[in-house]
Design an enzyme around this catalytic site. Structure first.
Site, PDB file in Angstrom:
ATOM      1  N   GLU A   1       0.843  -1.196   0.000  1.00 33.26           N
ATOM      2  CA  GLU A   1       0.000   0.000   0.000  1.00 33.26           C
ATOM      3  C   GLU A   1       0.878   1.245   0.000  1.00 33.26           C
ATOM      4  O   GLU A   1       1.765   1.391   0.857  1.00 33.26           O
ATOM      5  CB  GLU A   1      -0.880   0.057   1.256  1.00 33.26           C
ATOM      6  CG  GLU A   1      -1.968  -0.985   1.317  1.00 33.26           C
ATOM      7  CD  GLU A   1      -2.890  -0.773   2.513  1.00 33.26           C
ATOM      8  OE1 GLU A   1      -4.048  -1.214   2.429  1.00 33.26           O
ATOM      9  OE2 GLU A   1      -2.465  -0.167   3.524  1.00 33.26           O
ATOM     10  N   CYS A   2       0.632   2.151  -0.932  1.00 33.23           N
ATOM     11  CA  CYS A   2       1.299   3.453  -1.003  1.00 33.23           C
ATOM     12  C   CYS A   2       2.811   3.282  -0.931  1.00 33.23           C
ATOM     13  O   CYS A   2       3.428   2.822  -1.883  1.00 33.23           O
ATOM     14  CB  CYS A   2       0.765   4.383   0.093  1.00 33.23           C
ATOM     15  SG  CYS A   2       1.086   6.134  -0.235  1.00 33.23           S
TER      16      CYS A   2
END
Length: 438
Positions: free
Chosen positions: A328-329
């Site tokens: 994520e990210c």
């Protein structure tokens, strides 16, 4: 079905930057010092504040989000307050600030959270540059939604005893309950950088800072009145999210630290084993893990260390050859081919995806995200509808792999950050909050 909640309050403000985080941390610690079991919450999609809350209260803090979370998830998260004596929640942005298009339960404002939970609002007002006029602001906030329970105000950044007298005159005229007056002090601000506050683990002396806030609050706020104002209503029954695998290797260090607390707590509550490891220490994920999860964080600040972490790289490639990996990210950026830091230096990342990102060419990405998956993501089938939040400054230079999802903002407008997938590897720029119920 409903479950009872301890009495609570929500600390909010007309806008960001008024000092509500200082008030929140000081209040959490002051109440805990009085022997109370204090349960913190954060309204909205904030990644950083819950770690500060935990340090101040000694209990894990959880996000509650009326845009992204179905009622059952809000109920499951709120049940974490059972056994506490009092709840203190922190709002985000201004009290009534949300998005234009409603989500699972509302528009994402702190006021919605307070009203849903029955928590009276404590409004922190920065009275710098005004006196009696501050009462008009407070009055407007109380009147904007007459159904919202309102405990009173804390006046922040008061310059002198005369300033306090004038401000109190206005509050008396408006019938506003003044719960405290905080003198102006320049040493109370928490350190910040481009994404807001630094992480709790990076604070040079967090314990001393929090105790200082607590002492400051105790000197200038009526703690007895604040405790007396706390209230709540029964919350809906529900449960925390189920785990995407039984044994989950979760990266956890200064580069990878942003996973929503309710997710990890739900994984544990449903019997999953969390196997933490540190890429910065060149640790490989546990070889027996069923899934590797790289959370968001600040890989751009540690890109050289990550690029040189050969044990981490080899372990990730071994795992991804046969078992799922998700990022994520910041975790997604680390899964990519390369990351270019703010000075323009290119650092080779894991190469499990083709993504190339740059901080030399900064672009601000902020907001809720709704996604329909094109391919499975661990724990979620293809075509599942997810809710999340995106917050970063990186620019995509290359994203050659197949798009993972069709992604839009809170209003449904498409965004180009679709995430991607290749083999057993998936990645998104948004941080997952929940799966939509309809």
């Amino acid at each position: 079905m409903l479950h009872d909640m301890p009495p609570g309050l929500l600390i909010s403000a007309p806008s960001s930057g008024t000092g509500k985080t200082t008030v929140m941390l000081g209040l959490l610690r002051a109440l805990a010092d009085d022997g109370l079991k204090v349960q913190p919450f954060k309204s909205g999609p904030d990644y950083i504040d819950p770690a500060f809350h935990r340090a101040a209260a000694g209990r894990p803090s959880f996000n509650l989000d009326t845009w992204a979370m179905p009622e059952g998830l809000i109920g499951g998260i709120s049940a974490e307050a059972q056994g506490a004596d009092i709840v203190v929640a922190e709002g985000s942005m201004g009290l009534f600030d949300g998005v234009a298009t409603g989500g699972e339960c509302g528009f994402g404002s702190s006021a919605e959270t307070a009203q849903a939970m029955g928590w009276p609002v404590v409004l922190v007002l920065d009275i710098g540059g005004q006196a009696q006029s501050a009462a008009a602001t407070a009055l407007g906030f109380r009147a904007y939604n007459p159904d919202l329970p309102f405990a009173g105000v804390i006046l922040n950044r008061c310059a002198s005893p005369r300033h306090e007298r004038l401000a109190r005159l206005g509050m008396d005229r408006a019938g506003m309950n003044v719960l405290g007056v905080l003198p102006r002090r320049g040493d109370l601000a928490l350190p910040e950088r481009h994404l807001g506050l630094i992480q709790a683990v990076e604070h040079p002396d967090l314990e001393a800072a929090i105790q200082g806030y607590a002492d400051f609050l105790r000197e200038n706020v009526d703690l007895a009145a604040i405790k007396a104002a706390a209230a709540s209503r029964p919350a809906p029954a529900g449960q925390l999210p189920k785990p995407p695998a039984q044994r989950i290797a979760l990266a956890q260090d200064a580069a990878f630290s942003f996973t929503y607390p309710h997710l990890v707590e739900g994984w544990r509550a449903h019997g999953a084993e969390i196997l933490p490891f540190s890429p910065l220490a060149d640790e490989a994920p546990d070889a027996t893990a069923d899934l590797v999860w790289l959370p968001g964080g600040y890989p751009e600040l540690h890109a050289g260390t990550l690029a040189a972490a050969q044990g981490f790289r080899a372990g990730m490639h071994r795992h991804a050859a046969s078992k799922p990996v998700h990022g994520e990210c910041g975790g997604y950026m680390a899964l990519g081919s390369a990351l270019i830091d703010k000075s323009g230096t290119r650092h080779e990342m894991l190469g499990l995806l083709g993504l190339v990102t740059s901080y030399e060419k900064r672009k601000f990405h902020l907001g809720y995200r709704q996604a329909v998956l094109n391919a499975p993501l661990p724990g979620h089938a293809a075509v599942a509808r997810l809710r999340g939040h995106e917050f970063h400054y990186s620019t995509i230079l290359e994203e050659p792999d197949a798009p993972l999802a069709q992604v839009g903002d809170a209003d449904g407008n498409p965004v180009p950050e679709t995430g991607s997938h290749r083999g057993h590897v998936t990645g998104t720029f948004f941080h997952l909050i929940s799966e939509a119920t309809s």
